[in-house]
Write a protein that holds these residues in place. Structure first.
Motif, PDB file in Angstrom:
ATOM      1  N   VAL A  21      11.720 -15.225 -23.684  1.00 51.23           N
ATOM      2  CA  VAL A  21      11.216 -13.859 -23.805  1.00 51.23           C
ATOM      3  C   VAL A  21       9.838 -13.873 -24.444  1.00 51.23           C
ATOM      4  CG1 VAL A  21      13.508 -12.800 -23.901  1.00 51.23           C
ATOM      5  CG2 VAL A  21      12.408 -13.538 -26.025  1.00 51.23           C
ATOM      6  N   ARG A  22       9.070 -12.809 -24.177  1.00 49.32           N
ATOM      7  CA  ARG A  22       7.755 -12.630 -24.789  1.00 49.32           C
ATOM      8  C   ARG A  22       7.811 -11.384 -25.664  1.00 49.32           C
ATOM      9  NH1 ARG A  22       4.722 -12.054 -20.492  1.00 49.32           N
ATOM     10  NH2 ARG A  22       4.340 -14.277 -20.328  1.00 49.32           N
ATOM     11  N   CYS A  23       7.323 -11.509 -26.883  1.00 52.17           N
ATOM     12  CA  CYS A  23       7.299 -10.381 -27.813  1.00 52.17           C
ATOM     13  C   CYS A  23       6.205  -9.398 -27.383  1.00 52.17           C
ATOM     14  CB  CYS A  23       7.049 -10.884 -29.235  1.00 52.17           C
ATOM     15  SG  CYS A  23       7.048  -9.578 -30.468  1.00 52.17           S
ATOM     16  N   THR A  24       6.591  -8.128 -27.193  1.00 49.00           N
ATOM     17  CA  THR A  24       5.627  -7.099 -26.789  1.00 49.00           C
ATOM     18  C   THR A  24       5.218  -6.202 -27.951  1.00 49.00           C
ATOM     19  OG1 THR A  24       7.403  -5.595 -26.125  1.00 49.00           O
ATOM     20  CG2 THR A  24       6.487  -7.055 -24.422  1.00 49.00           C
ATOM     21  N   HIS A  25       6.083  -6.085 -28.930  1.00 55.76           N
ATOM     22  CA  HIS A  25       5.794  -5.328 -30.151  1.00 55.76           C
ATOM     23  C   HIS A  25       6.795  -5.761 -31.214  1.00 55.76           C
ATOM     24  CE1 HIS A  25       8.978  -2.903 -28.297  1.00 55.76           C
ATOM     25  NE2 HIS A  25       9.262  -2.490 -29.521  1.00 55.76           N
ATOM     26  N   ILE A  26       6.537  -5.426 -32.450  1.00 57.56           N
ATOM     27  CA  ILE A  26       7.410  -5.857 -33.552  1.00 57.56           C
ATOM     28  C   ILE A  26       8.027  -4.633 -34.216  1.00 57.56           C
ATOM     29  CG2 ILE A  26       7.548  -7.083 -35.748  1.00 57.56           C
ATOM     30  CD1 ILE A  26       5.013  -8.652 -34.808  1.00 57.56           C
ATOM     31  N   THR A  27       9.340  -4.646 -34.306  1.00 61.09           N
ATOM     32  CA  THR A  27      10.068  -3.623 -35.033  1.00 61.09           C
ATOM     33  C   THR A  27      10.569  -4.263 -36.323  1.00 61.09           C
ATOM     34  OG1 THR A  27      10.774  -2.615 -32.955  1.00 61.09           O
ATOM     35  CG2 THR A  27      11.982  -1.983 -34.933  1.00 61.09           C
ATOM     36  N   SER A  28      10.210  -3.682 -37.445  1.00 59.48           N
ATOM     37  CA  SER A  28      10.610  -4.242 -38.742  1.00 59.48           C
ATOM     38  C   SER A  28      12.121  -4.238 -38.879  1.00 59.48           C
ATOM     39  CB  SER A  28       9.995  -3.428 -39.877  1.00 59.48           C
ATOM     40  OG  SER A  28      10.572  -3.799 -41.109  1.00 59.48           O
ATOM     41  N   PRO A  29      12.727  -5.406 -39.182  1.00 56.26           N
ATOM     42  CA  PRO A  29      14.175  -5.435 -39.399  1.00 56.26           C
ATOM     43  C   PRO A  29      14.593  -4.582 -40.601  1.00 56.26           C
ATOM     44  CG  PRO A  29      13.294  -7.664 -39.207  1.00 56.26           C
ATOM     45  CD  PRO A  29      12.131  -6.725 -39.283  1.00 56.26           C
ATOM     46  N   ASP A  45       2.387  -6.672 -37.696  1.00 56.55           N
ATOM     47  CA  ASP A  45       2.626  -8.111 -37.816  1.00 56.55           C
ATOM     48  C   ASP A  45       3.856  -8.373 -38.685  1.00 56.55           C
ATOM     49  OD1 ASP A  45       1.618  -7.434 -40.291  1.00 56.55           O
ATOM     50  OD2 ASP A  45       0.240  -9.110 -40.416  1.00 56.55           O
ATOM     51  N   HIS A  46       4.332  -9.604 -38.595  1.00 59.52           N
ATOM     52  CA  HIS A  46       5.492 -10.050 -39.355  1.00 59.52           C
ATOM     53  C   HIS A  46       5.345 -11.561 -39.491  1.00 59.52           C
ATOM     54  CE1 HIS A  46       9.654 -11.030 -40.363  1.00 59.52           C
ATOM     55  NE2 HIS A  46       9.798  -9.758 -40.700  1.00 59.52           N
ATOM     56  N   PRO A  47       5.719 -12.133 -40.625  1.00 58.40           N
ATOM     57  CA  PRO A  47       5.515 -13.580 -40.798  1.00 58.40           C
ATOM     58  C   PRO A  47       6.379 -14.454 -39.888  1.00 58.40           C
ATOM     59  CG  PRO A  47       6.674 -12.646 -42.682  1.00 58.40           C
ATOM     60  CD  PRO A  47       6.234 -11.498 -41.833  1.00 58.40           C
ATOM     61  N   SER A  48       7.416 -13.899 -39.297  1.00 58.31           N
ATOM     62  CA  SER A  48       8.339 -14.716 -38.512  1.00 58.31           C
ATOM     63  C   SER A  48       8.180 -14.580 -37.005  1.00 58.31           C
ATOM     64  CB  SER A  48       9.777 -14.355 -38.878  1.00 58.31           C
ATOM     65  OG  SER A  48      10.011 -14.624 -40.233  1.00 58.31           O
ATOM     66  N   ILE A  49       7.318 -13.676 -36.547  1.00 54.05           N
ATOM     67  CA  ILE A  49       7.221 -13.425 -35.107  1.00 54.05           C
ATOM     68  C   ILE A  49       5.825 -12.886 -34.788  1.00 54.05           C
ATOM     69  CG2 ILE A  49       8.089 -11.053 -35.179  1.00 54.05           C
ATOM     70  CD1 ILE A  49       9.856 -11.918 -32.730  1.00 54.05           C
ATOM     71  N   ARG A  50       5.358 -13.164 -33.562  1.00 53.70           N
ATOM     72  CA  ARG A  50       4.027 -12.707 -33.164  1.00 53.70           C
ATOM     73  C   ARG A  50       4.067 -12.011 -31.819  1.00 53.70           C
ATOM     74  NH1 ARG A  50       0.554 -17.414 -32.295  1.00 53.70           N
ATOM     75  NH2 ARG A  50       2.522 -18.203 -31.596  1.00 53.70           N
ATOM     76  N   VAL A  51       3.319 -10.927 -31.691  1.00 51.51           N
ATOM     77  CA  VAL A  51       3.174 -10.247 -30.418  1.00 51.51           C
ATOM     78  C   VAL A  51       2.458 -11.193 -29.456  1.00 51.51           C
ATOM     79  CG1 VAL A  51       2.058  -8.320 -29.222  1.00 51.51           C
ATOM     80  CG2 VAL A  51       3.187  -7.932 -31.424  1.00 51.51           C
ATOM     81  N   GLY A  52       2.966 -11.281 -28.240  1.00 50.01           N
ATOM     82  CA  GLY A  52       2.372 -12.142 -27.216  1.00 50.01           C
ATOM     83  C   GLY A  52       2.964 -13.534 -27.159  1.00 50.01           C
ATOM     84  N   ALA A  53       3.665 -13.954 -28.205  1.00 48.24           N
ATOM     85  CA  ALA A  53       4.275 -15.287 -28.222  1.00 48.24           C
ATOM     86  C   ALA A  53       5.558 -15.290 -27.405  1.00 48.24           C
ATOM     87  CB  ALA A  53       4.555 -15.721 -29.655  1.00 48.24           C
ATOM     88  N   GLU A  54       5.858 -16.442 -26.824  1.00 49.75           N
ATOM     89  CA  GLU A  54       7.092 -16.610 -26.061  1.00 49.75           C
ATOM     90  C   GLU A  54       8.096 -17.399 -26.889  1.00 49.75           C
ATOM     91  OE1 GLU A  54       6.235 -18.223 -22.192  1.00 49.75           O
ATOM     92  OE2 GLU A  54       4.966 -16.501 -21.672  1.00 49.75           O
TER      93      GLU A  54
END
Length: 124
Positions: free
Chosen positions: A3-11, A19-28
């Motif tokens: 999967v590719r991250c399209t946006h980040i929802t805070s857990p 942004d979030h230290p554990s995941i990046r938008v656009g990364a697979e």
């Protein structure tokens, strides 16, 4: 499955963040496990904190944050239905307490995770 991250929802808050230290938008990311309930779908993906000091810390993320890049399912995944929750993952990870054992550094769980993570990564 990849999967590719399209946006980040805070857990923590459920709000969209930049942004979030554990995941990046656009990364697979390879999907290690899929968990579904009546109103939610979560994906377990590896989060490498710092490979020099920490082991992999696989986190659960809302599936709505991702788009599927490859729908190939790992051959070691099996479906399990319990208490209204459907899980797609290796059978060994579906036993009660597995993730508690893993995060508590129980050697057997850590070894099982490493073995099956490698199998999943080789199969996606």
């Amino acid at each position: 499955m990849i999967v590719r991250c399209t946006h980040i929802t805070s857990p923590a808050t459920g709000e969209v963040v930049t942004d979030h230290p554990s995941i990046r938008v656009g990364a697979e990311y390879p999907v290690l496990e899929v968990l579904t309930t009546a109103n939610r779908v979560l994906l377990r993906i590896p989060e490498l904190l710092d490979t020099t000091e920490y082991r992999d810390s696989p986190g659960l993320w809302d599936a709505a944050m991702f788009t599927v890049v490859s729908s190939r399912m790992p051959s070691c995944w099996v479906a399990a239905l319990e208490d209204g929750r459907l899980t797609l993952a290796p059978r060994e990870w579906q036993r009660a307490g597995f993730w508690d054992d893993y995060f508590d550094d129980v050697p057997a769980a850590v070894d099982e995770y490493a073995r099956l993570r490698a199998a999943i990564l080789a199969d996606v």
